[in-house]
Design an enzyme around this catalytic site. Structure first.
Site, PDB file in Angstrom:
ATOM      1  N   TRP A 291      69.599  24.309 -14.149  1.00  0.00           N
ATOM      2  CA  TRP A 291      68.392  23.546 -14.487  1.00  0.00           C
ATOM      3  C   TRP A 291      67.143  24.193 -13.909  1.00  0.00           C
ATOM      4  O   TRP A 291      66.060  24.092 -14.502  1.00  0.00           O
ATOM      5  CB  TRP A 291      68.533  22.108 -13.996  1.00  0.00           C
ATOM      6  CG  TRP A 291      68.675  21.955 -12.508  1.00  0.00           C
ATOM      7  CD1 TRP A 291      69.817  22.066 -11.772  1.00  0.00           C
ATOM      8  CD2 TRP A 291      67.632  21.643 -11.577  1.00  0.00           C
ATOM      9  NE1 TRP A 291      69.564  21.856 -10.442  1.00  0.00           N
ATOM     10  CE2 TRP A 291      68.228  21.589 -10.296  1.00  0.00           C
ATOM     11  CE3 TRP A 291      66.272  21.409 -11.702  1.00  0.00           C
ATOM     12  CZ2 TRP A 291      67.488  21.296  -9.148  1.00  0.00           C
ATOM     13  CZ3 TRP A 291      65.529  21.117 -10.566  1.00  0.00           C
ATOM     14  CH2 TRP A 291      66.140  21.070  -9.299  1.00  0.00           C
ATOM     15  N   ASP A 317      55.710  18.139  -8.899  1.00  0.00           N
ATOM     16  CA  ASP A 317      56.999  17.649  -8.428  1.00  0.00           C
ATOM     17  C   ASP A 317      57.227  16.231  -8.938  1.00  0.00           C
ATOM     18  O   ASP A 317      56.302  15.430  -9.022  1.00  0.00           O
ATOM     19  CB  ASP A 317      57.039  17.667  -6.895  1.00  0.00           C
ATOM     20  CG  ASP A 317      58.450  17.525  -6.352  1.00  0.00           C
ATOM     21  OD1 ASP A 317      59.015  16.423  -6.466  1.00  0.00           O
ATOM     22  OD2 ASP A 317      58.985  18.507  -5.809  1.00  0.00           O
ATOM     23  N   LYS A 319      58.470  13.895  -7.439  1.00  0.00           N
ATOM     24  CA  LYS A 319      58.198  12.915  -6.389  1.00  0.00           C
ATOM     25  C   LYS A 319      56.785  12.351  -6.514  1.00  0.00           C
ATOM     26  O   LYS A 319      56.494  11.296  -5.935  1.00  0.00           O
ATOM     27  CB  LYS A 319      58.377  13.555  -5.006  1.00  0.00           C
ATOM     28  CG  LYS A 319      59.780  14.014  -4.689  1.00  0.00           C
ATOM     29  CD  LYS A 319      59.854  14.542  -3.265  1.00  0.00           C
ATOM     30  CE  LYS A 319      61.218  15.161  -2.979  1.00  0.00           C
ATOM     31  NZ  LYS A 319      61.435  16.407  -3.716  1.00  0.00           N
ATOM     32  N   TYR A 397      64.006  23.338   5.475  1.00  0.00           N
ATOM     33  CA  TYR A 397      65.310  23.867   5.859  1.00  0.00           C
ATOM     34  C   TYR A 397      66.047  22.772   6.625  1.00  0.00           C
ATOM     35  O   TYR A 397      65.539  22.302   7.633  1.00  0.00           O
ATOM     36  CB  TYR A 397      65.182  25.113   6.748  1.00  0.00           C
ATOM     37  CG  TYR A 397      66.512  25.837   6.883  1.00  0.00           C
ATOM     38  CD1 TYR A 397      66.967  26.678   5.877  1.00  0.00           C
ATOM     39  CD2 TYR A 397      67.321  25.641   7.996  1.00  0.00           C
ATOM     40  CE1 TYR A 397      68.188  27.320   5.979  1.00  0.00           C
ATOM     41  CE2 TYR A 397      68.547  26.281   8.106  1.00  0.00           C
ATOM     42  CZ  TYR A 397      68.970  27.116   7.101  1.00  0.00           C
ATOM     43  OH  TYR A 397      70.190  27.754   7.198  1.00  0.00           O
ATOM     44  N   TYR A 402      69.400  24.961  -3.450  1.00  0.00           N
ATOM     45  CA  TYR A 402      69.460  26.307  -2.887  1.00  0.00           C
ATOM     46  C   TYR A 402      68.929  27.374  -3.849  1.00  0.00           C
ATOM     47  O   TYR A 402      69.647  28.287  -4.254  1.00  0.00           O
ATOM     48  CB  TYR A 402      70.890  26.612  -2.434  1.00  0.00           C
ATOM     49  CG  TYR A 402      71.322  25.739  -1.272  1.00  0.00           C
ATOM     50  CD1 TYR A 402      70.695  25.818  -0.040  1.00  0.00           C
ATOM     51  CD2 TYR A 402      72.369  24.814  -1.423  1.00  0.00           C
ATOM     52  CE1 TYR A 402      71.084  25.020   1.023  1.00  0.00           C
ATOM     53  CE2 TYR A 402      72.769  24.015  -0.365  1.00  0.00           C
ATOM     54  CZ  TYR A 402      72.106  24.123   0.858  1.00  0.00           C
ATOM     55  OH  TYR A 402      72.499  23.325   1.907  1.00  0.00           O
ATOM     56  N   HIS A 403      67.666  27.246  -4.176  1.00  0.00           N
ATOM     57  CA  HIS A 403      66.898  28.270  -4.872  1.00  0.00           C
ATOM     58  C   HIS A 403      65.509  28.170  -4.269  1.00  0.00           C
ATOM     59  O   HIS A 403      64.902  27.091  -4.293  1.00  0.00           O
ATOM     60  CB  HIS A 403      66.875  28.022  -6.384  1.00  0.00           C
ATOM     61  CG  HIS A 403      66.134  29.064  -7.160  1.00  0.00           C
ATOM     62  ND1 HIS A 403      66.774  30.099  -7.826  1.00  0.00           N
ATOM     63  CD2 HIS A 403      64.800  29.251  -7.352  1.00  0.00           C
ATOM     64  CE1 HIS A 403      65.856  30.865  -8.407  1.00  0.00           C
ATOM     65  NE2 HIS A 403      64.661  30.372  -8.137  1.00  0.00           N
ATOM     66  N   HIS A 405      61.982  27.611  -2.891  1.00  0.00           N
ATOM     67  CA  HIS A 405      60.825  26.890  -3.410  1.00  0.00           C
ATOM     68  C   HIS A 405      59.920  26.472  -2.260  1.00  0.00           C
ATOM     69  O   HIS A 405      60.342  26.388  -1.106  1.00  0.00           O
ATOM     70  CB  HIS A 405      61.254  25.675  -4.237  1.00  0.00           C
ATOM     71  CG  HIS A 405      62.169  24.732  -3.503  1.00  0.00           C
ATOM     72  ND1 HIS A 405      63.517  24.988  -3.327  1.00  0.00           N
ATOM     73  CD2 HIS A 405      61.926  23.540  -2.899  1.00  0.00           C
ATOM     74  CE1 HIS A 405      64.065  23.987  -2.649  1.00  0.00           C
ATOM     75  NE2 HIS A 405      63.129  23.101  -2.371  1.00  0.00           N
ATOM     76  N   HIS A 407      56.714  23.698  -1.074  1.00  0.00           N
ATOM     77  CA  HIS A 407      56.124  22.384  -1.332  1.00  0.00           C
ATOM     78  C   HIS A 407      54.613  22.402  -1.042  1.00  0.00           C
ATOM     79  O   HIS A 407      54.170  22.992  -0.055  1.00  0.00           O
ATOM     80  CB  HIS A 407      56.784  21.323  -0.454  1.00  0.00           C
ATOM     81  CG  HIS A 407      58.264  21.221  -0.634  1.00  0.00           C
ATOM     82  ND1 HIS A 407      58.867  20.269  -1.417  1.00  0.00           N
ATOM     83  CD2 HIS A 407      59.277  21.983  -0.132  1.00  0.00           C
ATOM     84  CE1 HIS A 407      60.174  20.426  -1.390  1.00  0.00           C
ATOM     85  NE2 HIS A 407      60.452  21.467  -0.617  1.00  0.00           N
TER      86      HIS A 407
END
Length: 468
Positions: A291, A317, A319, A397, A402-403, A405, A407
């Protein structure tokens, strides 16, 4: 999947394709390139649909929907998603077999609600948590260091989950309540994610007590005694935003369950190489991140795109729930929008593979990281009118996926910015300039939920290292 016919007096007028007519309560925009195959209404209309509460608060509710589907249809849908999205899941993680011809598909429905709905939506919990005194082993920050202090057994109150009996009446009340909503599709992501705005139908606002059912009657009566709420007012406080994850795999459901608490992990390079890195690699190799590729290749969420070049994209995002609908609101109206004051949340995603987390960053990535920060801040100021000194740019972290990015949030928005998880990009750049291998060498401390698989792997490794 079996669907019940919608009552005649609630059927909206929709002139659209035959595919859209299969989902009568979903309003779709012509700007969407595809229509979601599964909708909240189609799931809730299954004859054997079961709804249970995972979590509920004054503002949010997460529901687990279990509904049957023919195995052939399920396999066909799964195959189509794999072909289009490169997002293959283990079949066992998605469904529970009930017979040779039918499977039970589990989905998550995440609602942004108001306190008025809490009593009803929380009436059929899957689990409850309780503090239970148990014997546990202190992990010593999960560093793997051997010491008598770290291996000492301690009696402490540890949260435990208790499985609750399913309440069919409560489940049916929730289903009846949600089926009286029209779900307007806002956007869909590159895989099993789709986003809706739920609005009460005309009939539900005129007979709210019957919609809510027994679980909410007392609350409604109290509300009506204290205020003369009109149908319009009911519509306003009754609407909510919806995120649908269908089908939902075990990891997604696990993340939505009531938390058993968290612990700080001191991840040394040794612990990372022996436990964390193999765990991350297993997820990356499991083809569950297709995705992301759909988004970076602009096959999905194009309406959320803010910046794009050969190396990375910056988009809105999900969110940022108060953002004006990207599909229907002209971009010039985004500038200075009230939601920019507190809720601004954007995401920068690299296009190249091989950078899963902060741990993979090296000196060679300094230019990429600096460009992403600069272009992201420029795009936000140009599109929304928010100055760069009002934006926090950081990395998680452990991250949610797990790619790699980045914020971008307004200073007033503190989601995900706690010290045990967030790392400012400015600090990351300085660390890499001092030592190109900085994140390969350092110990990183972060908070981790006790009920996630990674924590259990770390705990087992630490215990075995202490014994040796």
């Amino acid at each position: 999947m079996t669907r019940n016919s919608e009552p005649e007096n609630k059927k909206p007028k929709i002139e659209s394709t035959e595919q859209e007519k299969d989902h009568p309560t979903v309003e779709t925009s012509s700007l969407l390139s595809t229509t979601a195959e599964t909708t909240p209404y189609s799931l809730l209309s299954s004859d054997d649909c079961k709804v249970q509460t995972l979590t509920v608060s004054d503002q949010h509710a997460t529901l687990l929907i279990s509904s049957s589907s023919s195995s052939s249809a399920s396999h066909s849908s799964s195959s189509e998603k794999t072909k289009n999205n490169d997002n293959t899941h283990n079949e066992e993680e998605l469904v529970d077999s009930t017979s040779s011809s039918h499977v039970v598909v589990q989905s998550l429905l995440k609602l942004t609600v108001v306190p008025f709905h809490k009593l009803l939506l929380g009436s059929n919990p899957v689990l409850t948590t309780a503090a239970t005194t148990t014997t546990t082993t202190t992990t010593g920050g999960s560093t793997g260091a051997s010491s008598n202090e770290d291996s000492k057994k301690n009696h402490e109150a540890t949260p435990q989950v208790n499985l609750e009996n399913h309440n069919p009446e409560a489940s049916q009340n929730i289903i009846s309540f949600l089926r009286d909503y029209n779900f307007k599709l806002k956007s869909e992501s590159g895989a099993e994610y789709s986003y809706y705005h739920a609005i009460p139908s005309a009939s539900s606002t005129s007979s709210t007590t019957s919609v809510v059912g027994n679980a909410g009657t007392e609350l409604l009566e109290t509300n009506e005694k204290n205020a003369t709420a009109t149908i319009t007012a009911r519509s306003l406080y009754g609407a909510f935003d919806v995120e649908l994850i269908s089908p939902a795999d075990k990891r997604q459901i696990s993340r939505a369950l009531p938390s058993l608490g968290s612990a700080l992990v001191e991840e040394t390079p040794e612990l990372y190489n022996h436990v964390v890195k193999p765990y991350i690699q297993s997820i990356v190799d499991g083809n569950s991140l297709g995705w992301i590729q759909n988004i970076t290749e602009l096959k999905k969420e194009k309406e959320r795109l803010l910046f794009n070049n050969d190396e990375f994209i910056v988009n809105i995002d999900t969110k940022w729930r108060s953002h004006p609908p990207p599909l229907t609101t002209p971009r010039e109206e985004w500038y200075g929008h009230p939601s920019c004051v507190q809720d601004l949340y954007c995401l920068g995603i690299v296009k190249m593979k091989g950078i899963a987390t902060l741990r993979d960053l090296r000196g060679e990535h300094i230019t990429l990281l600096r460009n992403m920060q600069r272009e992201g801040l420029k795009a936000i100021e140009s599109i929304y009118g928010v100055k760069s000194d009002q934006i926090r740019c950081f990395v998680h972290y452990q991250p949610q996926f797990y790619h790699f990015h980045v914020h971008f949030t307004r200073l007033e928005n503190e989601i995900g910015s706690t010290v045990e998880r967030g790392h400012l990009v400015t600090d990351i750049l300085q660390n890499l300039e001092m030592d190109p291998l900085y994140y390969e060498k350092r110990t990183i401390v972060y908070k981790l939920r006790r009920d996630v698989p990674l924590y259990k792997l770390i705990e087992n490794y630490s215990s075995s290292t202490v014994k040796e």
